[in-house]
Design a protein around this motif. Structure first.
Motif, PDB file in Angstrom:
ATOM      1  N   THR A   1       6.495   9.004  -3.126  1.00  0.00           N
ATOM      2  CA  THR A   1       6.658  10.304  -2.476  1.00  0.00           C
ATOM      3  C   THR A   1       7.042  10.185  -1.006  1.00  0.00           C
ATOM      4  O   THR A   1       7.681  11.085  -0.467  1.00  0.00           O
ATOM      5  CB  THR A   1       5.362  11.128  -2.561  1.00  0.00           C
ATOM      6  N   GLY A   2       6.609   9.106  -0.368  1.00  0.00           N
ATOM      7  CA  GLY A   2       6.858   8.953   1.061  1.00  0.00           C
ATOM      8  C   GLY A   2       6.032   9.908   1.916  1.00  0.00           C
ATOM      9  O   GLY A   2       6.271  10.059   3.105  1.00  0.00           O
ATOM     10  N   ILE A   3       5.043  10.544   1.314  1.00  0.00           N
ATOM     11  CA  ILE A   3       4.200  11.516   2.011  1.00  0.00           C
ATOM     12  C   ILE A   3       2.818  10.911   2.238  1.00  0.00           C
ATOM     13  O   ILE A   3       2.195  10.397   1.309  1.00  0.00           O
ATOM     14  CB  ILE A   3       4.080  12.825   1.200  1.00  0.00           C
ATOM     15  N   ALA A   4       2.334  11.000   3.465  1.00  0.00           N
ATOM     16  CA  ALA A   4       1.018  10.461   3.799  1.00  0.00           C
ATOM     17  C   ALA A   4      -0.090  11.291   3.145  1.00  0.00           C
ATOM     18  O   ALA A   4       0.055  12.497   2.944  1.00  0.00           O
ATOM     19  CB  ALA A   4       0.816  10.449   5.313  1.00  0.00           C
ATOM     20  N   VAL A   5      -1.174  10.617   2.826  1.00  0.00           N
ATOM     21  CA  VAL A   5      -2.385  11.290   2.359  1.00  0.00           C
ATOM     22  C   VAL A   5      -3.168  11.693   3.600  1.00  0.00           C
ATOM     23  O   VAL A   5      -3.428  10.858   4.477  1.00  0.00           O
ATOM     24  CB  VAL A   5      -3.228  10.349   1.470  1.00  0.00           C
TER      25      VAL A   5
ATOM     26  N   LEU B   1      -5.791   5.596  -9.878  1.00  0.00           N
ATOM     27  CA  LEU B   1      -6.024   5.091  -8.526  1.00  0.00           C
ATOM     28  C   LEU B   1      -4.711   4.686  -7.856  1.00  0.00           C
ATOM     29  O   LEU B   1      -4.514   4.940  -6.665  1.00  0.00           O
ATOM     30  CB  LEU B   1      -6.999   3.910  -8.559  1.00  0.00           C
ATOM     31  N   ILE B   2      -3.808   4.085  -8.620  1.00  0.00           N
ATOM     32  CA  ILE B   2      -2.494   3.744  -8.070  1.00  0.00           C
ATOM     33  C   ILE B   2      -1.781   5.020  -7.634  1.00  0.00           C
ATOM     34  O   ILE B   2      -1.191   5.081  -6.548  1.00  0.00           O
ATOM     35  CB  ILE B   2      -1.658   2.945  -9.093  1.00  0.00           C
ATOM     36  N   ASP B   3      -1.855   6.054  -8.457  1.00  0.00           N
ATOM     37  CA  ASP B   3      -1.224   7.326  -8.102  1.00  0.00           C
ATOM     38  C   ASP B   3      -1.848   7.940  -6.847  1.00  0.00           C
ATOM     39  O   ASP B   3      -1.154   8.586  -6.058  1.00  0.00           O
ATOM     40  CB  ASP B   3      -1.321   8.319  -9.263  1.00  0.00           C
ATOM     41  N   LEU B   4      -3.143   7.727  -6.631  1.00  0.00           N
ATOM     42  CA  LEU B   4      -3.825   8.272  -5.458  1.00  0.00           C
ATOM     43  C   LEU B   4      -3.493   7.515  -4.174  1.00  0.00           C
ATOM     44  O   LEU B   4      -3.308   8.115  -3.118  1.00  0.00           O
ATOM     45  CB  LEU B   4      -5.352   8.221  -5.645  1.00  0.00           C
ATOM     46  N   PHE B   5      -3.449   6.183  -4.255  1.00  0.00           N
ATOM     47  CA  PHE B   5      -3.376   5.369  -3.045  1.00  0.00           C
ATOM     48  C   PHE B   5      -1.983   4.843  -2.705  1.00  0.00           C
ATOM     49  O   PHE B   5      -1.746   4.440  -1.578  1.00  0.00           O
ATOM     50  CB  PHE B   5      -4.370   4.201  -3.131  1.00  0.00           C
ATOM     51  N   SER B   6      -1.078   4.810  -3.656  1.00  0.00           N
ATOM     52  CA  SER B   6       0.276   4.341  -3.378  1.00  0.00           C
ATOM     53  C   SER B   6       1.168   5.536  -3.063  1.00  0.00           C
ATOM     54  O   SER B   6       1.369   6.410  -3.894  1.00  0.00           O
ATOM     55  CB  SER B   6       0.836   3.572  -4.579  1.00  0.00           C
ATOM     56  N   THR B   7       1.698   5.551  -1.838  1.00  0.00           N
ATOM     57  CA  THR B   7       2.523   6.682  -1.412  1.00  0.00           C
ATOM     58  C   THR B   7       4.007   6.332  -1.380  1.00  0.00           C
ATOM     59  O   THR B   7       4.815   7.108  -0.857  1.00  0.00           O
ATOM     60  CB  THR B   7       2.079   7.170  -0.018  1.00  0.00           C
ATOM     61  N   GLU B   8       4.374   5.202  -1.938  1.00  0.00           N
ATOM     62  CA  GLU B   8       5.763   4.746  -1.879  1.00  0.00           C
ATOM     63  C   GLU B   8       6.733   5.697  -2.577  1.00  0.00           C
ATOM     64  O   GLU B   8       7.834   5.917  -2.092  1.00  0.00           O
ATOM     65  CB  GLU B   8       5.884   3.354  -2.498  1.00  0.00           C
TER      66      GLU B   8
ATOM     67  N   ALA C   1      -5.325   9.843   8.270  1.00  0.00           N
ATOM     68  CA  ALA C   1      -4.180   9.980   7.369  1.00  0.00           C
ATOM     69  C   ALA C   1      -3.709   8.565   7.063  1.00  0.00           C
ATOM     70  O   ALA C   1      -3.845   7.662   7.894  1.00  0.00           O
ATOM     71  CB  ALA C   1      -3.072  10.786   8.022  1.00  0.00           C
ATOM     72  N   PHE C   2      -3.174   8.352   5.852  1.00  0.00           N
ATOM     73  CA  PHE C   2      -2.701   7.010   5.519  1.00  0.00           C
ATOM     74  C   PHE C   2      -1.505   7.055   4.584  1.00  0.00           C
ATOM     75  O   PHE C   2      -1.286   8.020   3.856  1.00  0.00           O
ATOM     76  CB  PHE C   2      -3.821   6.158   4.904  1.00  0.00           C
ATOM     77  N   THR C   3      -0.740   5.980   4.650  1.00  0.00           N
ATOM     78  CA  THR C   3       0.260   5.685   3.640  1.00  0.00           C
ATOM     79  C   THR C   3      -0.196   4.394   2.980  1.00  0.00           C
ATOM     80  O   THR C   3      -0.823   3.554   3.618  1.00  0.00           O
ATOM     81  CB  THR C   3       1.669   5.518   4.233  1.00  0.00           C
ATOM     82  N   GLY C   4       0.097   4.245   1.691  1.00  0.00           N
ATOM     83  CA  GLY C   4      -0.420   3.095   0.964  1.00  0.00           C
ATOM     84  C   GLY C   4       0.619   2.429   0.094  1.00  0.00           C
ATOM     85  O   GLY C   4       1.549   3.068  -0.401  1.00  0.00           O
ATOM     86  N   THR C   5       0.431   1.124  -0.080  1.00  0.00           N
ATOM     87  CA  THR C   5       1.291   0.314  -0.927  1.00  0.00           C
ATOM     88  C   THR C   5       0.415  -0.560  -1.819  1.00  0.00           C
ATOM     89  O   THR C   5      -0.529  -1.188  -1.334  1.00  0.00           O
ATOM     90  CB  THR C   5       2.177  -0.610  -0.067  1.00  0.00           C
ATOM     91  N   LEU C   6       0.727  -0.592  -3.100  1.00  0.00           N
ATOM     92  CA  LEU C   6       0.048  -1.521  -4.003  1.00  0.00           C
ATOM     93  C   LEU C   6       0.558  -2.915  -3.694  1.00  0.00           C
ATOM     94  O   LEU C   6       1.762  -3.161  -3.706  1.00  0.00           O
ATOM     95  CB  LEU C   6       0.344  -1.155  -5.463  1.00  0.00           C
TER      96      LEU C   6
ATOM     97  N   LYS D   1      -1.817   1.852   5.744  1.00  0.00           N
ATOM     98  CA  LYS D   1      -1.533   2.034   7.169  1.00  0.00           C
ATOM     99  C   LYS D   1      -2.246   3.317   7.552  1.00  0.00           C
ATOM    100  O   LYS D   1      -1.883   4.407   7.093  1.00  0.00           O
ATOM    101  CB  LYS D   1      -0.033   2.144   7.436  1.00  0.00           C
ATOM    102  N   THR D   2      -3.283   3.195   8.368  1.00  0.00           N
ATOM    103  CA  THR D   2      -4.194   4.300   8.624  1.00  0.00           C
ATOM    104  C   THR D   2      -4.160   4.714  10.090  1.00  0.00           C
ATOM    105  O   THR D   2      -4.175   3.865  10.980  1.00  0.00           O
ATOM    106  CB  THR D   2      -5.642   3.884   8.265  1.00  0.00           C
TER     107      THR D   2
END
Length: 124
Positions: free
Chosen positions: A77-81, A68-75, A87-92, A115-116
């Protein structure tokens, strides 16, 4: 703002686990429980997403937490999901664990700040 159904689908597409909003009564299988709050609205929203992995086997629960951390944390890669509608970027931003003696189950929580932004889907 991200919807619960989008969180559920995103997890189920990547992790073989049952996903429920708010709570679960399934004490036989490992599951993920999610809740969402949106403390900041506007063009780009800030969504707090709490994901709880609940199960009997600590190692399995910990492994799913990491997925789940790998799915939701984009720190990293810096690439939005990019999902269909948002679209979102995520931080744990936090988390923890508890062991429920009465159920003999682990409950590991991860909290993310997303951030959505809604995607422009006009003209599809």
């Amino acid at each position: 703002m991200i919807k619960g159904s989008e969180i559920k689908q995103y997890i189920e597409d990547s992790v073989p686990v049952n996903v429920y909003p708010a709570f679960t009564t399934d004490i036989e299988n490992t599951s993920v429980v999610y809740s969402i709050s949106t403390p900041q609205g506007g063009h780009v929203t800030s969504d707090n997403v709490e994901l709880r992995v609940i199960g009997k086997d600590y190692d399995e629960v910990e492994g799913i937490k990491q997925q789940l951390i790998d799915l939701f944390s984009t720190e990293k890669t810096g690439i939005a999901v990019v999902l269909d509608r948002v679209a979102f970027t995520g931080t744990l931003s936090g988390g923890g664990f508890i062991y429920h003696d009465n159920l003999e189950m682990w409950d590991i929580t991860s909290i993310f700040i997303l951030k959505t932004k809604e995607r422009n889907t006009h003209g599809r």
